[in-house]
Design a protein around this motif. Sequence first.
Motif, PDB file in Angstrom:
ATOM      1  N   SER A 168      45.954   8.748 -18.142  1.00 20.46           N
ATOM      2  CA  SER A 168      46.528   7.799 -17.188  1.00 20.46           C
ATOM      3  C   SER A 168      46.424   6.335 -17.625  1.00 20.46           C
ATOM      4  O   SER A 168      47.334   5.558 -17.329  1.00 20.46           O
ATOM      5  N   PRO A 169      45.364   5.898 -18.331  1.00 23.99           N
ATOM      6  CA  PRO A 169      45.332   4.472 -18.694  1.00 23.99           C
ATOM      7  C   PRO A 169      46.480   4.077 -19.626  1.00 23.99           C
ATOM      8  O   PRO A 169      46.930   2.934 -19.596  1.00 23.99           O
ATOM      9  N   GLN A 171      49.613   5.456 -19.624  1.00 19.96           N
ATOM     10  CA  GLN A 171      50.799   5.317 -18.753  1.00 19.96           C
ATOM     11  C   GLN A 171      50.718   4.019 -17.935  1.00 19.96           C
ATOM     12  O   GLN A 171      51.701   3.288 -17.786  1.00 19.96           O
ATOM     13  N   TYR A 172      49.537   3.716 -17.422  1.00 20.07           N
ATOM     14  CA  TYR A 172      49.314   2.532 -16.568  1.00 20.07           C
ATOM     15  C   TYR A 172      49.596   1.242 -17.341  1.00 20.07           C
ATOM     16  O   TYR A 172      50.308   0.357 -16.877  1.00 20.07           O
ATOM     17  N   ARG A 173      49.031   1.157 -18.552  1.00 13.20           N
ATOM     18  CA  ARG A 173      49.217  -0.044 -19.349  1.00 13.20           C
ATOM     19  C   ARG A 173      50.680  -0.190 -19.767  1.00 13.20           C
ATOM     20  O   ARG A 173      51.228  -1.285 -19.766  1.00 13.20           O
ATOM     21  N   TRP A 174      51.305   0.921 -20.107  1.00 17.44           N
ATOM     22  CA  TRP A 174      52.724   0.904 -20.486  1.00 17.44           C
ATOM     23  C   TRP A 174      53.591   0.466 -19.306  1.00 17.44           C
ATOM     24  O   TRP A 174      54.489  -0.358 -19.446  1.00 17.44           O
ATOM     25  N   GLN A 175      53.290   0.986 -18.137  1.00 17.07           N
ATOM     26  CA  GLN A 175      54.152   0.744 -16.979  1.00 17.07           C
ATOM     27  C   GLN A 175      53.892  -0.614 -16.341  1.00 17.07           C
ATOM     28  O   GLN A 175      54.818  -1.268 -15.879  1.00 17.07           O
ATOM     29  N   LEU A 176      52.636  -1.038 -16.270  1.00 19.32           N
ATOM     30  CA  LEU A 176      52.280  -2.201 -15.464  1.00 19.32           C
ATOM     31  C   LEU A 176      51.834  -3.395 -16.294  1.00 19.32           C
ATOM     32  O   LEU A 176      51.706  -4.499 -15.762  1.00 19.32           O
ATOM     33  N   GLY A 177      51.565  -3.155 -17.568  1.00 20.09           N
ATOM     34  CA  GLY A 177      51.407  -4.278 -18.484  1.00 20.09           C
ATOM     35  C   GLY A 177      50.129  -5.090 -18.436  1.00 20.09           C
ATOM     36  O   GLY A 177      50.159  -6.260 -18.814  1.00 20.09           O
ATOM     37  N   PRO A 178      48.965  -4.541 -18.023  1.00 21.16           N
ATOM     38  CA  PRO A 178      47.761  -5.377 -18.031  1.00 21.16           C
ATOM     39  C   PRO A 178      47.278  -5.741 -19.432  1.00 21.16           C
ATOM     40  O   PRO A 178      46.471  -6.647 -19.564  1.00 21.16           O
ATOM     41  N   GLY A 179      47.728  -5.064 -20.465  1.00 21.20           N
ATOM     42  CA  GLY A 179      47.274  -5.388 -21.820  1.00 21.20           C
ATOM     43  C   GLY A 179      48.100  -4.630 -22.838  1.00 21.20           C
ATOM     44  O   GLY A 179      48.946  -3.808 -22.474  1.00 21.20           O
TER      45      GLY A 179
END
Lengths: 204, 204
Positions: A168-169, A171-179
């Motif tokens: 999940s991290p 997918q999360y970083r890819w989708q929401l862009g925190p880093g």
Amino acid sequence: MPPETTTPNSSRRSERSRRAILDATYGLVMEKGYAKLTIEAIAARAGVGKQTIYRWWPSKGAVMFDAFFDAAYSGGEDIALPDTGDIEADLKAVLRATVDEYNDPEYSARLRALNSEVLADSQLSAELFDRMLAPGLAAYRTRLEAAQQAGQIAAGADLETAVELLLSPIQYRWQLGPGPLTHAFADSIVDIVLPGLRPPHPEG
Amino acid sequence: MPPETTTPNSSRRSERSRRAILDATYGLVMEKGYAKLTIEAIAARAGVGKQTIYRWWPSKGAVMFDAFFDAAYSGGEDIALPDTGDIEADLKAVLRATVDEYNDPEYSARLRALNSEVLADSQLSAELFDRMLAPGLAAYRTRLEAAQQAGQIAAGADLETAVELLLSPIQYRWQLGPGPLTHAFADSIVDIVLPGLRPPHPEG
């Protein structure tokens, strides 16, 4: 059996139209993005009437799903993680490869369209899950179970949550862009998650 | 200063129209879902012309962003995690609350619209991140830093990845549906992630 669907000619024609519709859909999403996709544009590029599309698919989301499946998931059944006996190295290798995949513009565009549609139409999420995600999650699970049997992971570890923690991290970083999506990020995920899965006395 | 924007009357009228547009957008998304939202429908419900909407916002995605912000994020600046001195208990409490939030149908519908739009239009992801996610991630980070200073988390721990490891599985399960969003799932995330952040000799 209605004659218009059983003669060899009409069946071939049907398959040709279906193929043209899926190819047109795939090309349009790649070129212009999913938000701009319309049934009209698919019909125009495929050289068919809108009714032909609606005869087989209820919505643009449904066509897109099939187009992306045809393009990407043929032969994806025999998915498996490497097993060198070193769970840490194997997980890092496969998460690094996953990061590379998300960084690929074509893969990313495809995933963007699929996820956007799933969010807009929650009915589709079960289909996305069954067709795309479940086989990948099962492959991770199989690898973790092997590590469990090798004594590298605790017998009672929650492997279902563990698999989602690994994936999940990204997918999360890819989708929401925190880093940025880097190999160092992939390694860090494994470095944090794995200690929580180890047996109480890994040396014992 | 052009006179039509500075008289008190026109300024009040502008604010009233703006408010009506945002309320109409919010209501339409909640009732029919984001996929069915159109500028025409917003204009009809708000009692304004389509040009009025396009004067202020370039797309339905932009209106939706502002509508959801107005509705949800006023006063969200002073976001902070509980600090009872027990990092495990505090993280479990806040992740359980997060799970409850994702399970709330209105919150979920709002998040669905926002995420769907961000995926369809990648330009928006920086805005979603800065306006919605960054404050929450910073609050987690602050709490983990306090635990670090209390000796409950290793000095060299990668806190950026740690925060995303805590939050991303909830978003992933909510969006892609591999399993139910429960308090047990929230607890399990903390149980797996925290050992990987602990100092080498927590008892020493």
